[in-house]
Design an enzyme around this catalytic site. Sequence first.
Site, PDB file in Angstrom:
ATOM      1  N   GLY A 191       0.736  -1.360  -0.113  1.00  8.16           N
ATOM      2  CA  GLY A 191      -0.133  -0.125   0.014  1.00  8.16           C
ATOM      3  C   GLY A 191       0.962   1.210   0.054  1.00  8.16           C
ATOM      4  N   GLN A 210       2.996   9.920   1.391  1.00  6.98           N
ATOM      5  CA  GLN A 210       4.397   9.288   1.446  1.00  6.98           C
ATOM      6  C   GLN A 210       5.232   9.524   0.106  1.00  6.98           C
ATOM      7  OE1 GLN A 210       2.301   5.147   2.063  1.00  6.98           O
ATOM      8  NE2 GLN A 210       4.380   4.972   3.213  1.00  6.98           N
ATOM      9  N   GLU A 253      -3.426   2.809   5.244  1.00  2.00           N
ATOM     10  CA  GLU A 253      -3.317   3.913   4.295  1.00  2.00           C
ATOM     11  C   GLU A 253      -4.085   5.257   4.661  1.00  2.00           C
ATOM     12  OE1 GLU A 253      -0.682   3.728   2.457  1.00  2.00           O
ATOM     13  OE2 GLU A 253      -0.274   1.660   3.066  1.00  2.00           O
ATOM     14  N   HIS A 280      -2.467   7.461   6.928  1.00  2.00           N
ATOM     15  CA  HIS A 280      -1.510   8.313   6.442  1.00  2.00           C
ATOM     16  C   HIS A 280      -2.188   9.378   5.927  1.00  2.00           C
ATOM     17  CE1 HIS A 280       2.428   6.549   6.417  1.00  2.00           C
ATOM     18  NE2 HIS A 280       2.032   5.263   5.946  1.00  2.00           N
TER      19      HIS A 280
END
Length: 161
Positions: A46, A51, A133, A136
């Site tokens: 993922g 990121q 994810e 994030h």
Amino acid sequence: MAIRIIVKDPDPVLREQAAQVTKFNSNLHKLLKDMADTMYDAEGVGLAAPQVGISKRVIVLDAGDDNGLIEMVNPEIVERDGEQTGPEGCLSIPNLNGDVRRYQRIKVNGFDRNGKPFTMEATDYLARIFQHEIDHLNGVLFTDIAESIYDVSAKPRGRGE
């Protein structure tokens, strides 16, 4: 194939609340393609846009199951049920893993690359990846919520080493 640089903790972009995507255009399509290429190149399952330094609500994931590559824009968990605890790592936090408690089953609403809404239900490992994810996108790292954290960089020593 365009591989982007994966930002590492403590880069401030990893702590930002990512912005909603409002334009579903060629720039978004390129970002999604680059993110998938980057995830596969790094042997991840993922990747969230923060990121790769882009504070937008965009994720890609591939649990290695029949779903294949999943791209989701503006994902939102709308149902959650059960509990699981298991190991997680992160491409933005190399050499560390941790045991993280997550929901066992979730339902996620979001949009595809063209702005068409869709819903996915996920359980077990896929549910874990989605939650990681989406965290994030909210500036949360697994190390913030892990019950334990351990270094995975040290190799076991054998004879003659």
